[in-house]
Scaffold this motif. Sequence first.
Motif, PDB file in Angstrom:
ATOM      1  N   GLN A   1      11.481  -3.960  -6.513  1.00 28.77           N
ATOM      2  CA  GLN A   1      10.196  -4.599  -6.198  1.00 28.77           C
ATOM      3  C   GLN A   1      10.081  -4.752  -4.685  1.00 28.77           C
ATOM      4  O   GLN A   1      10.911  -5.427  -4.062  1.00 28.77           O
ATOM      5  CB  GLN A   1      10.106  -5.996  -6.835  1.00 28.77           C
ATOM      6  CG  GLN A   1       8.739  -6.609  -6.628  1.00 28.77           C
ATOM      7  CD  GLN A   1       8.718  -8.117  -6.709  1.00 28.77           C
ATOM      8  OE1 GLN A   1       9.647  -8.779  -6.253  1.00 28.77           O
ATOM      9  NE2 GLN A   1       7.674  -8.671  -7.277  1.00 28.77           N
ATOM     10  N   GLY A   2       9.077  -4.111  -4.068  1.00 32.28           N
ATOM     11  CA  GLY A   2       8.937  -4.181  -2.613  1.00 32.28           C
ATOM     12  C   GLY A   2       9.470  -2.898  -2.005  1.00 32.28           C
ATOM     13  O   GLY A   2      10.688  -2.711  -1.932  1.00 32.28           O
ATOM     14  N   PHE A   3       8.563  -1.992  -1.622  1.00 33.38           N
ATOM     15  CA  PHE A   3       9.010  -0.693  -1.120  1.00 33.38           C
ATOM     16  C   PHE A   3       8.759  -0.620   0.382  1.00 33.38           C
ATOM     17  O   PHE A   3       8.067   0.246   0.892  1.00 33.38           O
ATOM     18  CB  PHE A   3       8.268   0.415  -1.875  1.00 33.38           C
ATOM     19  CG  PHE A   3       8.985   1.736  -1.883  1.00 33.38           C
ATOM     20  CD1 PHE A   3      10.281   1.840  -2.359  1.00 33.38           C
ATOM     21  CD2 PHE A   3       8.360   2.879  -1.414  1.00 33.38           C
ATOM     22  CE1 PHE A   3      10.944   3.064  -2.364  1.00 33.38           C
ATOM     23  CE2 PHE A   3       9.002   4.113  -1.419  1.00 33.38           C
ATOM     24  CZ  PHE A   3      10.302   4.198  -1.892  1.00 33.38           C
TER      25      PHE A   3
ATOM     26  N   SER B   1       2.262  -3.451 -13.096  1.00 34.60           N
ATOM     27  CA  SER B   1       2.074  -4.558 -12.158  1.00 34.60           C
ATOM     28  C   SER B   1       3.446  -5.004 -11.646  1.00 34.60           C
ATOM     29  O   SER B   1       4.483  -4.649 -12.224  1.00 34.60           O
ATOM     30  CB  SER B   1       1.379  -5.730 -12.855  1.00 34.60           C
ATOM     31  OG  SER B   1       2.268  -6.266 -13.827  1.00 34.60           O
ATOM     32  N   ASN B   2       3.438  -5.811 -10.607  1.00 35.09           N
ATOM     33  CA  ASN B   2       4.705  -6.345 -10.096  1.00 35.09           C
ATOM     34  C   ASN B   2       5.412  -7.192 -11.139  1.00 35.09           C
ATOM     35  O   ASN B   2       6.638  -7.194 -11.227  1.00 35.09           O
ATOM     36  CB  ASN B   2       4.452  -7.152  -8.823  1.00 35.09           C
ATOM     37  CG  ASN B   2       4.622  -6.275  -7.607  1.00 35.09           C
ATOM     38  OD1 ASN B   2       5.710  -5.765  -7.375  1.00 35.09           O
ATOM     39  ND2 ASN B   2       3.555  -6.069  -6.860  1.00 35.09           N
ATOM     40  N   GLU B   3       4.637  -7.922 -11.931  1.00 32.58           N
ATOM     41  CA  GLU B   3       5.226  -8.766 -12.981  1.00 32.58           C
ATOM     42  C   GLU B   3       5.924  -7.884 -14.016  1.00 32.58           C
ATOM     43  O   GLU B   3       7.035  -8.175 -14.443  1.00 32.58           O
ATOM     44  CB  GLU B   3       4.157  -9.618 -13.678  1.00 32.58           C
ATOM     45  CG  GLU B   3       3.497 -10.686 -12.793  1.00 32.58           C
ATOM     46  CD  GLU B   3       2.578 -10.089 -11.724  1.00 32.58           C
ATOM     47  OE1 GLU B   3       1.918  -9.058 -11.981  1.00 32.58           O
ATOM     48  OE2 GLU B   3       2.540 -10.649 -10.603  1.00 32.58           O
TER      49      GLU B   3
ATOM     50  N   VAL C   1      17.658  -8.574  -2.526  1.00 31.31           N
ATOM     51  CA  VAL C   1      17.489  -8.030  -1.181  1.00 31.31           C
ATOM     52  C   VAL C   1      16.468  -8.871  -0.405  1.00 31.31           C
ATOM     53  O   VAL C   1      16.601  -9.092   0.794  1.00 31.31           O
ATOM     54  CB  VAL C   1      17.086  -6.542  -1.254  1.00 31.31           C
ATOM     55  CG1 VAL C   1      16.630  -6.028   0.096  1.00 31.31           C
ATOM     56  CG2 VAL C   1      18.265  -5.714  -1.768  1.00 31.31           C
ATOM     57  N   ALA C   2      15.450  -9.378  -1.098  1.00 22.61           N
ATOM     58  CA  ALA C   2      14.503 -10.307  -0.463  1.00 22.61           C
ATOM     59  C   ALA C   2      15.206 -11.646  -0.249  1.00 22.61           C
ATOM     60  O   ALA C   2      16.229 -11.940  -0.866  1.00 22.61           O
ATOM     61  CB  ALA C   2      13.290 -10.516  -1.352  1.00 22.61           C
ATOM     62  N   ASN C   3      14.627 -12.454   0.626  1.00 23.27           N
ATOM     63  CA  ASN C   3      15.108 -13.821   0.789  1.00 23.27           C
ATOM     64  C   ASN C   3      14.430 -14.705  -0.247  1.00 23.27           C
ATOM     65  O   ASN C   3      13.208 -14.684  -0.383  1.00 23.27           O
ATOM     66  CB  ASN C   3      14.756 -14.334   2.189  1.00 23.27           C
ATOM     67  CG  ASN C   3      15.688 -13.763   3.241  1.00 23.27           C
ATOM     68  OD1 ASN C   3      16.910 -13.890   3.141  1.00 23.27           O
ATOM     69  ND2 ASN C   3      15.120 -13.116   4.250  1.00 23.27           N
TER      70      ASN C   3
HETATM   71  P1  NAD Z   1       8.526  -4.889   4.903  1.00 21.66           P
HETATM   72  O1  NAD Z   1       7.358  -5.499   5.529  1.00 21.66           O
HETATM   73  O2  NAD Z   1       9.116  -3.663   5.506  1.00 21.66           O
HETATM   74  O3  NAD Z   1       8.228  -4.569   3.359  1.00 21.66           O
HETATM   75  C1  NAD Z   1       7.761  -5.514   2.466  1.00 21.66           C
HETATM   76  C2  NAD Z   1       7.340  -4.761   1.212  1.00 21.66           C
HETATM   77  O4  NAD Z   1       7.025  -5.706   0.187  1.00 21.66           O
HETATM   78  C3  NAD Z   1       6.097  -3.902   1.405  1.00 21.66           C
HETATM   79  O5  NAD Z   1       6.262  -2.686   0.714  1.00 21.66           O
HETATM   80  C4  NAD Z   1       4.994  -4.725   0.759  1.00 21.66           C
HETATM   81  O6  NAD Z   1       3.932  -3.939   0.283  1.00 21.66           O
HETATM   82  C5  NAD Z   1       5.768  -5.365  -0.371  1.00 21.66           C
HETATM   83  N1  NAD Z   1       5.155  -6.561  -0.905  1.00 21.66           N
HETATM   84  C6  NAD Z   1       4.506  -7.550  -0.258  1.00 21.66           C
HETATM   85  N2  NAD Z   1       4.082  -8.480  -1.134  1.00 21.66           N
HETATM   86  C7  NAD Z   1       4.499  -8.064  -2.364  1.00 21.66           C
HETATM   87  C8  NAD Z   1       4.373  -8.573  -3.672  1.00 21.66           C
HETATM   88  N3  NAD Z   1       3.740  -9.722  -3.897  1.00 21.66           N
HETATM   89  N4  NAD Z   1       4.958  -7.889  -4.670  1.00 21.66           N
HETATM   90  C9  NAD Z   1       5.598  -6.724  -4.450  1.00 21.66           C
HETATM   91  N5  NAD Z   1       5.729  -6.183  -3.230  1.00 21.66           N
HETATM   92  C10 NAD Z   1       5.187  -6.841  -2.212  1.00 21.66           C
HETATM   93  O7  NAD Z   1       9.610  -6.064   4.806  1.00 21.66           O
HETATM   94  P2  NAD Z   1      11.185  -5.957   4.713  1.00 21.66           P
HETATM   95  O8  NAD Z   1      11.733  -6.070   6.074  1.00 21.66           O
HETATM   96  O9  NAD Z   1      11.576  -4.824   3.840  1.00 21.66           O
HETATM   97  O10 NAD Z   1      11.521  -7.342   3.976  1.00 21.66           O
HETATM   98  C11 NAD Z   1      11.503  -7.465   2.553  1.00 21.66           C
HETATM   99  C12 NAD Z   1      12.355  -8.656   2.171  1.00 21.66           C
HETATM  100  O11 NAD Z   1      13.688  -8.470   2.678  1.00 21.66           O
HETATM  101  C13 NAD Z   1      11.890  -9.998   2.724  1.00 21.66           C
HETATM  102  O12 NAD Z   1      12.180 -11.028   1.820  1.00 21.66           O
HETATM  103  C14 NAD Z   1      12.740 -10.166   3.978  1.00 21.66           C
HETATM  104  O13 NAD Z   1      12.863 -11.519   4.360  1.00 21.66           O
HETATM  105  C15 NAD Z   1      14.037  -9.595   3.459  1.00 21.66           C
HETATM  106  N6  NAD Z   1      14.950  -9.196   4.521  1.00 21.66           N
HETATM  107  C16 NAD Z   1      14.605  -8.232   5.429  1.00 21.66           C
HETATM  108  C17 NAD Z   1      15.504  -7.912   6.431  1.00 21.66           C
HETATM  109  C18 NAD Z   1      15.227  -6.830   7.435  1.00 21.66           C
HETATM  110  O14 NAD Z   1      16.122  -6.529   8.233  1.00 21.66           O
HETATM  111  N7  NAD Z   1      14.069  -6.217   7.441  1.00 21.66           N
HETATM  112  C19 NAD Z   1      16.745  -8.558   6.517  1.00 21.66           C
HETATM  113  C20 NAD Z   1      17.063  -9.510   5.544  1.00 21.66           C
HETATM  114  C21 NAD Z   1      16.159  -9.821   4.554  1.00 21.66           C
END
Ligand code: NAD
Length: 429
Positions: free
Chosen positions: A216-218, A286-288, A323-325
């Motif tokens: 989830q989250g690309f 959907s995301n859900e 992977v998300a926080n």
């Molecule tokens: P990013 O902006 O590169 O990507 C975020 C992705 O999530 C996008 O594809 C966006 O379309 C998608 N997204 C947004 N809202 C969404 C939803 N409601 N449902 C599904 N997808 C959704 O961000 P990132 O850097 O990949 O960060 C993602 C997560 O990883 C965050 O929680 C961030 O705190 C965490 N994180 C990132 C890093 C880093 O180095 N970038 C480090 C540690 C933790």
Amino acid sequence: MSDNDIFGQAIARLDEALEFADIDREAVARLRHPKQVLEVSIPVRMDNGDLQIFTGYRVRHDDTRGPTKGGIRYHPGVTLSEVKALAFWMTLKCAVAGIPYGGGKGGVTVNPKELSRLELERLTRGFTSQIADFIGPETDIPAPDVYTNAMVMGWLMDEYSKIHRKRSPGVVTGKPIPLGGSQGREDATGRGAYYCIKSLEAAEGWRPGDMTVAVQGFGNAGQHVARLLQEDGYKIVAVSDSKGGIHNCEGFDIPSLCTAKNETRVLRAVYCHGSVCELVDADVISNEELLELDVDILIPAALENQITGRNAGQIKAPYVFEVANGPTTSDADQILSQKGTTVVPDVLCNAGGVTVSYFEWVQNRGGFYWTVDEVHERLREIMVREFAEVWNFAKSRGTSPRTAAYALALGRIGDAVESQGTARYFAGN
Ligand code: NAD
């Protein structure tokens, strides 16, 4: 405590780890309050001539173990409570990874998709000038997070360097490589999570080819972990972004999805031969629905509070890698634990990003740069070592990997606090 009190919910989880942690009460009391909080307003001249005011935050949660470190998020949902929670998680994460930093975080309440590139640069420079006395290579070091990237970090460094009248690459990490960034920072978060999955693969003895994965989250983190897993034979059967997801039981070709998404900003089920991409079969979900798919590994890599008390009962994946926080709420954690789901927690699973950020800062200070192989090997060493620490602690103490990670982190923070003396020491005990 309201649902919006993300910081309150995050802090409440400290209590669960305390019974396993070797830490003085004074140190815990300090962690319940961020050390410094800054709220700023950022006036930005928009392309149409209007002046728009944005709100930004920077929080330094705790600096007992070193300067505070943490990303900057641009998102319409950014609140002070969220930034405080993210800063608190950074304090724990840096301790779990064993790197000499405390936790910080920043954010601006904005939808960056509605801004032109020039507006985004003006916003970043305006935010930097408002926080320029708060951040610094020895005090607080930002990095990228949701909807910020290497270019945003480059603008931040440039503006800070102008204000302080000296080139200061160490003020921020995740910069473009020609501006002092590190090899291997771009994929570090996904790669760190990949090393965690490989560690559990060795412990549980599964074969990559037998494992299906939903992401989830690309974005940055999600794309890289998916790519590395697929290279190893894992089948990535579903991915999503903010607009929804796609699902195909046969699995997707991740480099093709990345090419299409990064070029068009739209997630499409495609297979690319060079620059020519053709559509492949996929269900739109959907995301859900993605979260509840019958897969072996679920990777939330978007935002916090995705797996909650409402949907945790429907999560079928036996392994969740955060992977998300903060993707899992504490009531969801309890439900998952009763079902026997293994959750590898954010403070361990996504620590690869801050670890390579630390490498970048070390290289900036030394003025000597490493090869990508050196970065990967040092990252692998840390992730494998700390995964084993957390996993063995959880197994030997009969607790969850999250509680084990928190307890280990608290022990390390507690050691630093006690080195300066606590009430017990001053009372002569
Ligand atoms: P990013 O902006 O590169 O990507 C975020 C992705 O999530 C996008 O594809 C966006 O379309 C998608 N997204 C947004 N809202 C969404 C939803 N409601 N449902 C599904 N997808 C959704 O961000 P990132 O850097 O990949 O960060 C993602 C997560 O990883 C965050 O929680 C961030 O705190 C965490 N994180 C990132 C890093 C880093 O180095 N970038 C480090 C540690 C933790």
